[in-house]
Scaffold this active site. Structure first.
Site, PDB file in Angstrom:
ATOM      1  N   LYS A 115       0.814  -1.214   0.000  1.00  0.00           N
ATOM      2  CA  LYS A 115       0.000   0.000   0.000  1.00  0.00           C
ATOM      3  C   LYS A 115       0.844   1.259   0.000  1.00  0.00           C
ATOM      4  CE  LYS A 115      -4.439  -1.476   1.786  1.00  0.00           C
ATOM      5  NZ  LYS A 115      -5.559  -1.129   2.663  1.00  0.00           N
ATOM      6  N   LYS A 199      -7.544  -9.637  -8.427  1.00  0.00           N
ATOM      7  CA  LYS A 199      -8.734  -9.729  -7.573  1.00  0.00           C
ATOM      8  C   LYS A 199      -9.779  -8.700  -7.993  1.00  0.00           C
ATOM      9  CE  LYS A 199      -8.863  -9.640  -2.994  1.00  0.00           C
ATOM     10  NZ  LYS A 199      -8.529  -9.709  -1.541  1.00  0.00           N
ATOM     11  N   LYS A 202     -12.506  -2.714  -5.590  1.00  0.00           N
ATOM     12  CA  LYS A 202     -13.224  -1.439  -5.681  1.00  0.00           C
ATOM     13  C   LYS A 202     -12.352  -0.370  -6.323  1.00  0.00           C
ATOM     14  CE  LYS A 202     -11.709  -1.048  -1.006  1.00  0.00           C
ATOM     15  NZ  LYS A 202     -12.094  -1.538   0.295  1.00  0.00           N
TER      16      LYS A 202
END
Ligand code: TRP
Length: 337
Positions: A115, A199, A202
């Protein structure tokens, strides 16, 4: 073996729209677990703000996650649905755990590395300490079982390490349980409709890559129709999907939504082309997701009700966490009454 009675805790971050991957990978499992356990299901807003969130979006997403819990069938009278920030024990215990966890442990967290990316100097301190807050979420309730996806196993191991170190450091064996993961089945890993190796997410720039829980029947049909596939007909058994990630994903979604298996799905659809299979998949998606989407819409129109659920859930959560915090302070020699 454990001195602690079984309790489930899990959290979902209120960031972005909820999609099919969130439902099949997490929320549906939460619904099932309530038959067997006392559960706390938490909208982890303090985790969300480790990355900057637009305030209006954070608020809407918080209510959306809570609505999805309710619409999926979690009973807010029996189980506890709440948002993290309303129970101060999470932040308090996270601070204590900041003082228990070692820098070396956090430096190994792969999610932080992913991240934060290359620009680690610009990542928030909260993003780095995120796993300590997650440990606090779980241990403030002495939860014993934690339903998580594969990507959270390292964080849960860290929570166990923190629990164990606290118990040792303060010579308080069994003070905290060592929480166990309840891992989702492999089939629950839902991939992007545009790229079977990624994956469903969103944050994918293409909305066509995912089915949102708020999509209506027409939009679901369009997304399934446009989902990437390959020119071959479907194989007769799962071995034939090995090199076909997009086909595998669609078959996996069909199996998961229909409570079936890839074997059974392929024994029905093997040899058929994707046009047939996609129309069956659309029908199943609409049948399974339609009622939940409608209920979410109804709840979105009644934010006062959802806020009440969160406030009442937070009251009940506080009643469990407050005595644990009192014991934590007592055990550490922190004067607190
Ligand atoms: N980190 C989890 C995720 O991104 C969310 C989470 C926060 C969580 N606290 C938790 C999950 C406690 C399980 C238990 O998905």
């Amino acid at each position: 073996m454990s001195a602690h009675s079984p309790r489930v805790f899990s959290g979902v971050q209120p960031t972005g729209n909820l999609h099919l991957g969130n439902y099949l990978g997490a929320i549906r499992n939460f619904v099932r677990l309530q038959e067997e356990y006392d559960c706390l299901y938490c909208v982890v807003d303090l985790h969300a703000v480790t990355i900057w969130q637009e305030p209006a979006e954070l608020r809407a997403a918080t209510l959306e996650v809570a609505s999805a819990f309710i619409a999926a069938g979690i009973d807010p009278e029996k189980q506890i649905i709440f948002n993290q920030s309303q129970v101060s024990a999470h932040a308090e215990l996270a601070w204590i755990f900041n003082c228990v966890a070692r820098l070396g442990w956090l430096n190994r967290m792969t999610q932080f590395k992913d991240k934060a990316g290359k620009n680690r100097e610009k990542a928030s301190v909260g993003l780095y300490a995120y796993p300590n807050l997650m440990a606090a979420d779980i241990l403030a309730y002495r939860a014993t079982h934690v339903p998580i996806g594969e990507d959270q196993t390292q964080h849960l191991e860290l929570a166990r390490d923190i629990a164990q170190k606290f118990n040792n450091d303060f010579n308080a064996p069994d003070f905290f349980p060592l929480p166990e993961p309840l891992l989702q089945a492999e089939g629950a890993r839902i991939m992007s409709l545009k790229d079977g190796s990624k994956k469903m997410s969103k944050s994918d720039p293409s909305d066509l890559a995912r089915i949102n829980l708020s999509d209506d029947a027409d939009l679901i049909a369009r997304k399934v129709r446009k989902a990437r596939t390959d020119p071959e007909p479907l194989p007769g058994d799962p071995a034939g999907l090995a090199e076909r990630p997009e086909a595998r994903n669609l078959v996996g979604i069909y199996a998961a939504l229909g409570d079936s298996s890839m074997e059974r799905v392929l024994s029905e659809f093997g040899g058929r082309n994707f046009a047939d299979f996609k129309s069956a998949l659309t029908e199943l998606c609409v049948e399974k997701l339609g009622p939940m989407g409608a209920e979410m819409k109804r709840l979105t129109a009644d934010p006062g009700y959802v806020e009440d659920v969160l406030a009442r859930g937070a009251d009940r959560a506080r009643a469990i966490a407050a005595p644990v915090m009192a014991e934590v302070y007592q055990t550490m020699g922190i004067v607190h009454r």
